[in-house]
Each structure stands twice: as structure tokens, then as C-alpha cells.
Design a protein around this motif. Structure first.
Motif, PDB file in Angstrom:
ATOM      1  N   GLY A  91     -19.817  -5.872 -27.028  1.00 45.01           N
ATOM      2  CA  GLY A  91     -20.396  -5.947 -26.270  1.00 45.01           C
ATOM      3  C   GLY A  91     -21.656  -5.800 -26.737  1.00 45.01           C
ATOM      4  N   THR A 122     -11.130  -8.426 -34.361  1.00 43.62           N
ATOM      5  CA  THR A 122     -13.306  -7.574 -34.327  1.00 43.62           C
ATOM      6  C   THR A 122     -13.565  -7.082 -35.158  1.00 43.62           C
ATOM      7  N   ARG A 158     -14.883 -10.303 -37.788  1.00 38.62           N
ATOM      8  CA  ARG A 158     -16.172 -11.137 -37.505  1.00 38.62           C
ATOM      9  C   ARG A 158     -17.256 -10.894 -37.911  1.00 38.62           C
ATOM     10  N   ASP A 161     -22.247 -13.037 -31.930  1.00 34.92           N
ATOM     11  CA  ASP A 161     -20.975 -13.522 -30.612  1.00 34.92           C
ATOM     12  C   ASP A 161     -22.378 -14.671 -29.869  1.00 34.92           C
TER      13      ASP A 161
END
Length: 237
Positions: A9, A36, A39, A43
Motif C-alpha cells: 500500500g 499485485t 493490477r 486501490d
């Protein structure tokens, strides 16, 4: 030093970039590295896809949680509070045994069945509640799940952008806190904070004090909304 960061993150990325700039070998852990990297959408917090960040920092290694924890001499937990205990407890015990684990996760619960009992609207939606709170902390739950690991709670009273760059406010003349039951692990955390530029570091005591550090998140958020900006806190004594 080889430093593992568990999580991809926005906060984890702040630490990864800063630690790399300080000359550390940074290994980032995620549940599924292929997923990961694949993507393409931001997020839930609007953070750009990890692949974009990784392209700007190709020196960083992306592997599974277990591989990162095993490789790291020091480990930083950036897994979100709702999933941290489950993810960490699911790792082979040997990969974290004897190591310092710095935890900065806030035990936010974003989805509340039926909605919150008393609403606290914020510019980005309903304020999540904390769980655990008051009589326990996320850091203590992690310590109980990983009895051979030395857990330290720190970084949690600031946005991570400021944690890695305290000079953002007052030339760095503000305060960071830590809590833990292992003095050598606290020393590891203190040395890392000093390398970031922190000069005023207060030892809040045993890991039980993490309850207060985690609960401070609500007050910090309230002040941030009121001020409309990030800020630092200085303890005068």
C-alpha cells in the motif's frame, strides 16, 4: 541491511523508497506477486497500481510474504490492520523467529454490519471503528500470534509520508513514539527512526502501550480534518 516490508500500500511504498535511498536492500512482500503486478486499477484509497511504483523503483524486489520475511534482517508490517494477524500467523514460524517486527498498522474495521451505531462522516467516507481497542491492541495480537518474534509498535502516530521524512514539519523537531517488550527490538526501531531523521523519540513503555498509540489514530484524524493538512506533534516536557 536487508529490510523486508510486508504490504504494497501507500505507506509501505513510502518506506520502501526511503529505505532504498538510504542504501538498504528492500524486499517487498505481498500475497500474490503476479496478481499485485498485474493490477491496473487504483486501490480503495486511490493509490496507483503497484506496477507503476515498481517501474519507478526497479531496484525493489517483490516476492511473497513468506519469502520477504525470510530474507529480511528487519521486518516492517504494512499489512492492513484487518488482515495483519491472519496473514502473519499464516507464515512459517521460522521466517520471523528472533527478528524485530515493526508494526505500524491501525486496526481499522471499514465494513460494519448495519453501519456504525453513531455516524462520523469524513471527507473520504464513514470513519472506521477500531477493533481491538481499549483492553487490547493489534500489536499485542500480533505478538501473541508470533511469540518468537520481537514486535515493536511505532510509526503509527503519523502519516507514513511524514514518518519517512520528519523534516516536513518544523525542521523535524517533533515527536515519534514506540512501544514494545524487547529492548533490543526497540533499539532497532530507534535506529531506523534516527536514520529517517527523527531526533525526539519517546519510549512509551511495554507493548501494552500500543493500545494508546493505536487509539490516537482517531484524534490524529480529527485534527487532520480540522487543519486540512498533515502535521506533526511535539511533546513538551
Amino acid at each position: 541491511m536487508k529490510i523486508a516490508i510486508l504490504g504494497t500500500g501507500a505507506g509501505a511504498r513510502q518506506h520502501a523508497a526511503r529505505l532504498s535511498s538510504l542504501g538498504h536492500q528492500v524486499i517487498i512482500g505481498t500475497r500474490d506477486p503476479k496478481a499485485t503486478s498485474a493490477r491496473t486499477e487504483p486501490d480503495m484509497m486511490g493509490t496507483e497500481p503497484f506496477a507503476v511504483f515498481h517501474a519507478a523503483h526497479p531496484e525493489l524486489t517483490l516476492v511473497t510474504f513468506a519469502e520477504a520475511a525470510d530474507a529480511g534482517e528487519l521486518v516492517i508490517n504494512g499489512i492492513d490492520g484487518a488482515n495483519a494477524v491472519t496473514a502473519l500467523a499464516g507464515l512459517p514460524a521460522s521466517v520471523l523467529a528472533g527478528k524485530t517486527l515493526i508494526d505500524y498498522a491501525v486496526p481499522y474495521v471499514h465494513q460494519q454490519p448495519g453501519g456504525p451505531e453513531h455516524s462520523w462522516p469524513t471527507p473520504w467516507g464513514e470513519m472506521p471503528h477500531l477493533d481491538p481497542v481499549d483492553t487490547d491492541s493489534l500489536a499485542e495480537q500480533i505478538q501473541r500470534a508470533l511469540p518468537e518474534t520481537k514486535v515493536v509498535k511505532t510509526f503509527v502516530t503519523q502519516e507514513q509520508e511524514t514518518v519517512v521524512n520528519p523534516a516536513e514539519f518544523g525542521g523535524g523537531d517533533h515527536t515519534m513514539f514506540l512501544a514494545g517488550d524487547h529492548e533490543d527490538a526497540k533499539t532497532d526501531a530507534r535506529e531506523l527512526l534516527s536514520s529517517y531523521g527523527w531526533n525526539d523519540i519517546i519510549d512509551a513503555g511495554p507493548l501494552a502501550a500500543a493500545r494508546g498509540l493505536e487509539m490516537y489514530a482517531h484524534f490524529h484524524t480529527a485534527l487532520g480534518i480540522a487543519l486540512g493538512t498533515r502535521f506533526g506533534v511535539k511533546i513538551i516536557r
